[in-house]
Every structure is written in C-alpha cells, then in structure tokens.
Design a protein around this motif. Structure first.
Motif, mmCIF file in Angstrom:
data_model
loop_
_atom_site.group_PDB
_atom_site.id
_atom_site.type_symbol
_atom_site.label_atom_id
_atom_site.label_comp_id
_atom_site.label_asym_id
_atom_site.label_seq_id
_atom_site.Cartn_x
_atom_site.Cartn_y
_atom_site.Cartn_z
ATOM 1 N N ARG A 35 124.493 109.240 -5.336
ATOM 2 C CA ARG A 35 123.170 109.229 -4.711
ATOM 3 C C ARG A 35 122.068 108.626 -5.579
ATOM 4 N NH1 ARG A 35 122.806 114.263 -1.168
ATOM 5 N NH2 ARG A 35 120.771 114.591 -2.125
ATOM 6 N N ARG B 131 120.703 104.631 1.598
ATOM 7 C CA ARG B 131 121.965 105.353 1.434
ATOM 8 C C ARG B 131 123.154 104.446 1.702
ATOM 9 N NH1 ARG B 131 125.245 108.851 4.746
ATOM 10 N NH2 ARG B 131 126.244 110.480 3.496
ATOM 11 N N TRP C 45 115.844 107.452 -0.019
ATOM 12 C CA TRP C 45 117.072 108.168 -0.349
ATOM 13 C C TRP C 45 117.293 108.193 -1.865
ATOM 14 C CZ3 TRP C 45 120.217 111.489 1.728
ATOM 15 C CH2 TRP C 45 121.462 111.717 1.134
ATOM 16 N N PRO C 46 117.718 109.327 -2.448
ATOM 17 C CA PRO C 46 118.099 110.588 -1.808
ATOM 18 C C PRO C 46 116.978 111.613 -1.703
ATOM 19 C CG PRO C 46 118.720 110.667 -4.095
ATOM 20 C CD PRO C 46 118.092 109.313 -3.872
#
Length: 380
Positions: A196, A235, A272-273
């Motif tokens: 991530r 992501r 993201w994240p």
C-alpha cells in the motif's frame, strides 16, 4: 534500462471486498447522493441526456481465453491480448475469424499478472509497432514489437524491445492499462502490487499513472522533475480514457468500500491508502463518481457520446457516467447487469459504438459456453 516511461458521486448500498474477491457476491440495491466537483465545466459546455441507452448489436467473436487488452487496427481488425497465454490474436471484426500473431516472450502469468494492456504506436501505419504491458518474472514492464502481417500466423510478432521496466509486480494489483494520449505520449496505469505505501511514494512506480515518450523516457512537461510519474495515490489503475476536450479520466479499484472514477490532473494525489473514495478536505483529489466494490471493480473505461463507460468485473455490468466538463452531470446508470458476466475492457469504436470484452476465464468468473467474447455495442 532506457529512460523511466473531481462532480457527482454515486453511493451504492452494500458491498465489501475488492477486485481480489470472487465474482457473484454483489448487492442489487443501489441508492444515490450527490457532491460537487472541484473542477467545473468550461463555459458553454453541455451535458448529454441524464439517461442513456445500450444496445448489443452482435457478438464479434467468442471462445477467447483470458482476454485483457484490445486495440483496433486502423485498416480493420481487432488485436486482443490473452493474459494467461501471453499471446496476441487478430480478430476479423466482420467474420470473427481469429489469427494468432504470436506469443510475447518474457510474460510470466501469475494471479492478476500476465500479458495485460496493448496499444498501437501513434505512427502504426508506417512503423507497425505494438506496445504491450506485461508481468515478467521480476517486474511489470512495457515493450514494443514489430507486427508483420505478411509472415505466417503465429510468427508475426518481432522480439520484444523493452522500453520501460521496474514497475513493481505482485500476485495482485499490477495495473496494466496503456494508451497513447492526444499528445502522442504513452500513459500507463500501475498498481501498488499489494504494498500500500508505494502509492504515496513518489520515487516508486507503483500505484501511479505514468506518462512517457514513445521511447520510454519521462515525457516533456511531466509534473515532477526527471520522473515519469503523472499522478499518484492510486491503488490499482486499469482504465484510461480521454474526453473530446483531451481531458484524462481513470478507473480505479477500491479495497473494501469504494471503487472510483477520477478526473486526472498532472501531479494530482488521489489518496490511497490514506483515502478510499471521497475524503473531502482538499488534501486529496476526490473521485467524480464512486461505487461500492461489489457494484463495479472497474477495469477498462472508454469515452463516447458525452459519457465515460466503465466495465465492471465483480459488478458484472457496464456503467455510464454522463459528463459536463470533469464532473458527472447525472447519476451513473448501469447496463447489461449480470448478462455477460465479468466485463474487462471497453474501447471506443467510433461515433456511438463501443467494443466490449468479457472476462469470465480469468480464474474468478464462471465460464460458460462461448466465453469469453467481444461484443459490439451501440450507445447513447
């Protein structure tokens, strides 16, 4: 290594998990609320009707194996990549006849990785180059190959020339969509490979949209010096499309809550994240539309008739998002829900037509006779 290469928001009830989960576990009870985009329409821009239509004109070809990328040829025909077999096949769009060009050497299929997106060189008419994004034994990379249709079937692809490498690979989240933009530069959507933190690391190529020259160098005008990174905080980007005003949009897989459609700005951070879906507050760019993950799990997107069309894998439906500038002008509308299973790729075919590719032989779908297929659609 050569050179390194928001709006209306739909809130849909229920849903969990991500594109990592098996298909078929989705709610059928949508609801909606709206929010405003920070990127207004240009003066005088109009919006298409709030409600549209989709008509399946015909099945172009069926019996495909793990199809992923699609590239229409300028003189007729469709090139389709097979993720798991590592091959590229030409489809006669009139007869459905298949001709295998060959196997792309170096492809190492595993999980969501393999031979993914393909694109034609902007100078294809003269240079006959096909670009491909694939997972190798060590990374995700972009190559280009000479296509010689005069050679025998199975031997029409030249050896891959690697123009860009080092994109993180994983069993999941390999991104994979590539497309040449109106500026002639090559754009690539990457995933964070399950790590991530890579999405917020500007030095990493994971969880980004990259912008490259056709030779694989950082493109002139990229937002960060000596870097191919065009946007970050993603992501898993598998959809790229430009509207009639040359504005870029991207589809993105969420994790447990929200899948996204984003209007992309150079240097934009999509959260993201630290954020999934609309976060507000101005730190990150908010999506212009969002769905619970069982309603979408978006892969390919296309622009036609004033709307973005988004192909849903786990959601098993085609979404229409009408636009006014870079905002959704009405609530997204679903078509073909459950009719053809998982939908992987959608490509503009000119005017009011789209090519749509299903994805039921990717290990997560439920293959049926004739799967997978390419469909021709007429839309409004």
């Amino acid at each position: 290594m050569p050179g390194l290469l928001a709006a209306a928001v739909l809130v849909l009830a229920a849903g969990c998990s991500s594109g990592q989960s098996p298909s078929g576990e989705h709610s059928a009870t949508p609801g909606a609320t709206a929010a405003h985009s920070s990127a207004p329409a240009r003066p005088g821009e109009s919006a298409p009707p709030a409600k549209g239509t989709v008509k399946v004109v015909r099945t172009v070809a069926d019996g495909l194996d793990s199809p992923w990328g699609l590239a229409p040829l300028p003189d007729g025909g469709l090139l389709v990549s097979s993720r798991d077999r590592g091959t590229i096949t030409r489809i006669d769009e009139k007869t459905g006849r298949k001709t295998e060009l060959g196997t792309v050497s170096g492809v190492a299929p595993e999980g969501e990785g393999g031979l993914l997106g393909i694109a034609l060189s902007p100078g294809f008419a003269s240079d006959h180059l096909i670009y491909a994004y694939f997972t190798s034994a060590s990374d995700n990379r972009i190559v280009r190959m000479l296509y010689d249709a005069k050679r025998p079937a199975g031997d029409q692809l030249g050896a891959p020339d690697t123009i860009f490498k080092g994109i993180p690979k994983g069993v999941i989240h390999n991104g994979g969509r590539i497309a040449f933009g109106p500026d002639g530069m090559l754009y690539a959507g990457t995933g964070e490979s399950g790590e991530r933190g890579l999405a917020q690391d500007r030095k990493s190529l994971g969880g980004k949209i990259l912008r490259l020259t056709p030779d694989g160098a950082p493109a002139p005008g990229d937002p960060f010096p000596d870097s191919p990174v065009y946007s970050l905080g993603h992501r898993n980007v598998q959809g790229l499309a430009w509207d009639a005003k040359q504005r870029l949009f991207a589809g993105e897989f969420g994790q447990d809550t929200w899948d996204e459609l984003n209007a992309i700005t150079p240097g934009g951070n999509y959260g993201w994240p630290d954020a999934e879906g609309k976060s507000g507050g101005g730190k990150f760019r908010d999506p212009i539309a969002q769905w619970h993950t069982d309603q979408a799990s978006p892969s390919g997107i296309a622009y036609a008739e004033g709307s973005i069309w988004l192909a849903g894998l786990r959601g098993e439906r085609l979404w229409r998002v009408p636009l006014k500038g870079t905002a959704a002008s009405a609530a997204p509308q679903a078509f073909l829900t459950g009719t053809y299973g998982r939908l992987r790729t959608v490509v503009a075919a000119g005017g009011d037509r789209l090519w749509l590719v299903t994805s039921n032989t990717d290990g997560r779908g439920t293959p049926k006779k004739g799967d997978d297929r390419i469909l021709e659609l007429r839309v409004s």
